[in-house]
Write a protein that holds these residues in place. Sequence first.
Motif, PDB file in Angstrom:
ATOM      1  N   GLU B 815       0.849  -1.194   0.000  1.00 49.53           N
ATOM      2  CA  GLU B 815       0.000   0.000   0.000  1.00 49.53           C
ATOM      3  C   GLU B 815       0.885   1.245   0.000  1.00 49.53           C
ATOM      4  O   GLU B 815       1.759   1.397   0.845  1.00 49.53           O
ATOM      5  CB  GLU B 815      -0.940  -0.009   1.205  1.00 49.53           C
ATOM      6  CG  GLU B 815      -1.937  -1.152   1.119  1.00 49.53           C
ATOM      7  CD  GLU B 815      -3.108  -1.015   2.085  1.00 49.53           C
ATOM      8  OE1 GLU B 815      -3.210   0.022   2.772  1.00 49.53           O
ATOM      9  OE2 GLU B 815      -3.916  -1.950   2.135  1.00 49.53           O
ATOM     10  N   HIS B 817       1.008   5.610  -0.945  1.00 51.10           N
ATOM     11  CA  HIS B 817       0.241   6.844  -1.153  1.00 51.10           C
ATOM     12  C   HIS B 817       0.367   7.315  -2.614  1.00 51.10           C
ATOM     13  O   HIS B 817       1.434   7.152  -3.223  1.00 51.10           O
ATOM     14  CB  HIS B 817       0.755   7.932  -0.206  1.00 51.10           C
ATOM     15  CG  HIS B 817      -0.110   9.156  -0.181  1.00 51.10           C
ATOM     16  ND1 HIS B 817       0.059  10.193  -1.069  1.00 51.10           N
ATOM     17  CD2 HIS B 817      -1.159   9.501   0.598  1.00 51.10           C
ATOM     18  CE1 HIS B 817      -0.854  11.131  -0.826  1.00 51.10           C
ATOM     19  NE2 HIS B 817      -1.603  10.731   0.196  1.00 51.10           N
ATOM     20  N   SER B 828      -1.719   1.207  -9.299  1.00 47.66           N
ATOM     21  CA  SER B 828      -2.300   0.052  -8.610  1.00 47.66           C
ATOM     22  C   SER B 828      -2.220  -1.160  -9.517  1.00 47.66           C
ATOM     23  O   SER B 828      -2.559  -1.084 -10.695  1.00 47.66           O
ATOM     24  CB  SER B 828      -3.762   0.322  -8.253  1.00 47.66           C
ATOM     25  OG  SER B 828      -3.852   1.006  -7.038  1.00 47.66           O
ATOM     26  N   LEU B 846      -0.774  -1.317  -4.285  1.00 46.55           N
ATOM     27  CA  LEU B 846      -2.121  -0.772  -4.170  1.00 46.55           C
ATOM     28  C   LEU B 846      -1.947   0.696  -3.816  1.00 46.55           C
ATOM     29  O   LEU B 846      -1.474   1.029  -2.721  1.00 46.55           O
ATOM     30  CB  LEU B 846      -2.922  -1.498  -3.085  1.00 46.55           C
ATOM     31  CG  LEU B 846      -4.299  -0.916  -2.781  1.00 46.55           C
ATOM     32  CD1 LEU B 846      -5.234  -1.064  -3.980  1.00 46.55           C
ATOM     33  CD2 LEU B 846      -4.915  -1.568  -1.558  1.00 46.55           C
ATOM     34  N   THR B 848      -3.108   3.969  -2.535  1.00 46.83           N
ATOM     35  CA  THR B 848      -4.223   4.318  -1.660  1.00 46.83           C
ATOM     36  C   THR B 848      -3.809   5.395  -0.670  1.00 46.83           C
ATOM     37  O   THR B 848      -2.675   5.402  -0.179  1.00 46.83           O
ATOM     38  CB  THR B 848      -4.735   3.090  -0.870  1.00 46.83           C
ATOM     39  OG1 THR B 848      -5.599   3.546   0.175  1.00 46.83           O
ATOM     40  CG2 THR B 848      -3.607   2.282  -0.258  1.00 46.83           C
ATOM     41  N   GLU B 849      -4.761   6.246  -0.348  1.00 49.88           N
ATOM     42  CA  GLU B 849      -4.483   7.291   0.637  1.00 49.88           C
ATOM     43  C   GLU B 849      -4.541   6.767   2.064  1.00 49.88           C
ATOM     44  O   GLU B 849      -4.313   7.516   3.015  1.00 49.88           O
ATOM     45  CB  GLU B 849      -5.438   8.467   0.436  1.00 49.88           C
ATOM     46  CG  GLU B 849      -5.047   9.249  -0.800  1.00 49.88           C
ATOM     47  CD  GLU B 849      -5.996  10.394  -1.125  1.00 49.88           C
ATOM     48  OE1 GLU B 849      -7.000  10.548  -0.415  1.00 49.88           O
ATOM     49  OE2 GLU B 849      -5.714  11.113  -2.103  1.00 49.88           O
TER      50      GLU B 849
END
Lengths: 440, 895
Positions: B815, B817, B828, B846, B848-849
């Motif tokens: 994950e 940012h 992603s 991935l 994601t924030e």
Amino acid sequence: MTDKPPGTKYPETKILSRNFGVPESWTLKVARERGAYANLEKALREMTPDQVIDEMKKSRLRGRGGAGFPTGVKWGFVPKDSDKPVYICCNADESEPGTFKDRYLMELDPHLVLEGCLIAAYAVSAERIWIYVRGEYPGSIARLEQAIEEATAANVLGDKILGTDFSCDCVVHSGAGAYVCGEETGLLESLEGKRGHPRIKPPFPAVEGAFGCPTVINNVETLSHVPWIVEHGGQAFADQGIGPDPDDPKSMGSSGTKLMGVSGQVKHPGVWEFEFGITVRELIYDYAGGPLDGRKIKAVIPGGVSMPVLLDEELDVKMGFDDLVKAESGLGTACAIVMDDSVDMVEACENIAHFFADESCGQCTPCREGCHWIEKIFRRINAGEGTEADLDLLEHLFPQIEGRTICALAEAAVWPVRSILVKFRHEFEAKLVKTPVGAS
Amino acid sequence: MIDITTRKVEVSIDGSTVLVDPSSTVLEAALEHGVFIPHLCHDPDLKPTGVCRLCMVEVDGRLLTACNTPVVAGALIRTDTDAVKETRLGAVELLLVNHHRGTVDCAEGETCELAKIARLLEVDETRLKRLRRSDQTLDVDTSNPFFHFDPNICVLCGICVRTCDEIVGVGAIDFVKRGIYTTIGSAPDAQWIDSDCVSCGECVVRCPTGSLAPTHHEVPEREVISTCTYCGCGCGIHLGVRDDRIVSVRGVRENPANEGRLCVKGRFGFEFVNSPDRLTTPLIRRQGKLEEATWDEALDLVAERFSANRGEAFASIASAKLTNEENYLIQKFTRAVMGTNNVDHCARLCHSPSVAGLVQSFGSGAMTSSTKDIGDARCILAVGTNTTAAHPIVALQVMRSLRQGGKLIVINPREIELAHYADLFIQNRPGSDVALLMGMMRVIVDEGLHDLEFIEARCEDYEVFRESLAQYDEALVEEKTGVPFAQIARAARMYAENSPASILYAMGITQHTHGTDNVLATSNLALLTGNVGRASSGVNPLRGQSNVQGACDMGGLPNVYPGYQRVDDPKVQAKFERAWGVELHSTPGLTHLEILGGVTAGPIKAIYLVGENPALSEADASHAREALEKVDFLVVQDIFLTESTEHADVVLPAASFAEKDGTFTNTERRVQRVRKAIEPVGDSREDGWITSAIAKRMGVEGFDHESAEEVMNEIASLTPQYGGITHDRIEDIGLQWPCPDPSHPGTRYLHAERFPRPNGRGRFFPLQYRPPAEEPDAEFPLVLTTERSLYHYHTATMTRRVPGLEKLRSEELVEIHPRDAEALSIASGDRVRVTSRRGEVTARALVTEVSPPGTVSMTFHFHEAPTNVLTNAAYDPVAKIPETKVCAVRVEPAS
């Protein structure tokens, strides 16, 4: 009550509508020249909140959204010692078919609406006004938002209004196309960002309304009456219109003036303001111009689509809360829908039934399932596939739906079509499947 | 009409006068007195909505829905009038005609409430025909691997919607569309799997018609009450058995830890028990290959080699997955037979700082509160815990507290699910918790929000602590945490002003080189505000494994005997020598990391590794693997082949939790029964049997217990906290320790009157901020932090053998940012290589924030991408826990 001299029309009384037609009436400048917010100032400086509520009670003002609940009594339900914020919610989700009176107020006199909201907020110590406007009214939303901006800049809205200790802001919230969000608790759910499912009551909104806080919900027109009542006193308002029935201690009468509309098959549809007392016939013939040339009136629903129909011969009843109930119909929104002799009443029923089946929120079994079956049965009768048993079935279904649900949508779905079935049964029978004599 | 003693009120139901609780509804009152009122949308756990309209009754002549009408003294309730019958019959008929199974003789009559009610009301089929049935057929949503939704038989009672909202707090589903087209889903025409659904199945178990139903459904022949083997929540479960297989799981309503509720793993995650991959026979490595062997061969070999490595050459790694009784036997074996205190287990890697820290400050290293009491807290401070993913049933109590108006403060570097519910979410830099919490305390003291009375009466060392706050000024705190001080001050006020306040924490606090300091910061905060020793307050380390609390309690630790009795205390030593009839050693043993380190640079020659997989779970896993490979003799006892068995000399096949008797102690210190539901698979054996069999082959006594119950009696005789615990007493509901004697009711929350320290006082600790051992630099510019997926557990040896869980999450995801991803040209789904000073792994990204800028995160569930190859084994000097929450990495696209 004004008596009509023989041979003259029942007169209009322009209180709510006094600024309609005035150029730029929706701007603060014009509105203030014509007295806007003077009554707010009077309330803030000369009256206590309880005095405002007392005047409202004296006025016997009844809710203009259709249910006719006494406004002052509703305000009195708000707990005085709540540790939660209190809200005013202006119900501007005017979705009743054939009804467009609130739209006039919001578009042509938004400052009157705001002033009414603010006085109500003062009376119940509310810190915020929510105006929930039907999403299909972008014009109303724009006028209200402009009015809020101007009013805030002029310090008649916002912090320490007019230099007093009273602060209150106002937020316009747009609906998204559901009729049931005009039901007060469905509206609250929608306002909270949820699906517009009407809530089970109690608790009533005055105790637990928007976001769990005490909330007064009033119709646009109801709130618009408030400044006049503050200016002239509750008694002056109560002296207008139809007084309570002296023989009925519970009667509230129909005090004050009312915006009334006519739509459908008439020459001049529109909205006018009268003291209560005008008859349905006067409204339709003297103001809406009567039926189109060569046509006769067949049926009238006096308020929106949710009330039982009146036949032409029943139109001499007064447009009033109790009078129309006595005539086995109801005032509703006081915006009549007129159907002439070109209308096939079975088709009208299918149309009405479709509306309610489509707008049923789907939570209560009798309404969700029942409205659908009503529509389906009307559709098959219309298609020439109905039988006598279908008419019995309808009569069997109505009482299973009416009064068996959380909100009144189910009643609204039953009342008009049942009255049509009773009053025009022959039209239904004429469409049934012809069973040959002797066939089993 | 009001009974003075019971406060019950008198009402009349169908002519009989009954006494009912005044807080009950008409429906509850009637059901309690055996009067059945048909209902579909009522569920005792949910607020009434009154939508099905079946429960209409007459109350004082008015037709009302019974489910939301409160009883009033003197009410005349009729459930049998013509009007009542007519209206309820009408509603049932209307439901039936749109219900695809809608006949009175429906085959699902036993499970479908609608069919039952239709039969009871004697619905007339011919009346239904008049309505002319709907022929609309809607697609069944089979997108979720564990259950399906068939809208054709849904009665739209909304129980699923309300369950998801009111109990689970997720709100994944709602009614969609309107009128007759109304259905249940996340959005019109969206599939269930695309919603926020966490697959817990709470809605499925409540569905009255089977519209929501498990995809694989076998009716069990019998059910056995046990305790879930996954996380430390310790949920009571009914294991359904058919043909000696586990075929179903239901929550135990009476169990206070979960009140019947379960998460996705607890409800649907037990296919691993009957997996064809289960080890069914012992294996011995011959010519480099593991070959099948008999128990005699394996045990003889193990006994022989262990006998040759007694003393400091030997170490056991016990297991938080085993029962208390089994852990007791392992440490007893290690100490009494092998003559060493070298026994540790995975608590070292998760909560050793909790034990080390809270023992110093409070005198006891366990969660102070009860799970259920968390729901009544007025404020919850969740720091370093991704509660909804790692402790889903505790998270339900967080939701309950929120629903009651409680405040929630979430402190986490990642924008975890709970952050979305929080009144205040503080996204601090990984590893900055001491600065943040001490900053909060400074505000509390500066603004006089502390509880001086409590501090005076119950604490010590306040002054020296208070002086240490001086350094935590706005500048330092902001610099270290990256959080505006005003936010920290808000958190301080919110926590201090809303009492009782509960602190929840997990690995985000402990897995640091200053993990013990972090824990002491939480205990300082609780002491400062008087939030200890009361219900719904306290400091609550959420324990990760089903019996990690018990494994610690049982002395699966190198420095203490069962009950945290120190090995270097001569009195304690004498007591255990007397009880066990052997000489014992007063030197504390090696910890987890030291044991593995002791292979390469120390005395360790033989390791007895039970139910653990350090090849994946140990920080700097490459070094762990080297040690496992190098050690002279490695015995691995497990239910599956794992990455660690690859290095084993002997593999002993163990029985799973479903195949044995014993007890687990959950995170709230509740000792609960584990029961044998099926026979051990193949030739696998209970862990306790195996340990005892090794001991017996080595010719020692003290391992001939006939049952787990006998072992527990021995535990109780030696462990003060468990003194009053017997299997008999916890037959139905577990007891929370301390429970010192057989008449003691157990302890709901700790430290009510005194702290179990010599002077009875809670101790403040002055704390210095210390940075993580490894910070980002030019070469390794990002911070890697580790996390857990809701759908997997530990190294996923169990959960990846559940196809549905594997479908919900099948691979490691890095994950990252969007800002960092953009700078690195990563999208992603791209494969990326993550490199640290210790190794590299590749996995998909991935974007994601959820991850803050500068920080990436990974789980450690997937052997294809062994995250712990990257993590830093630098450890906390007190608790010896490695810093798996912070290391420096580089991320780049893997071409």
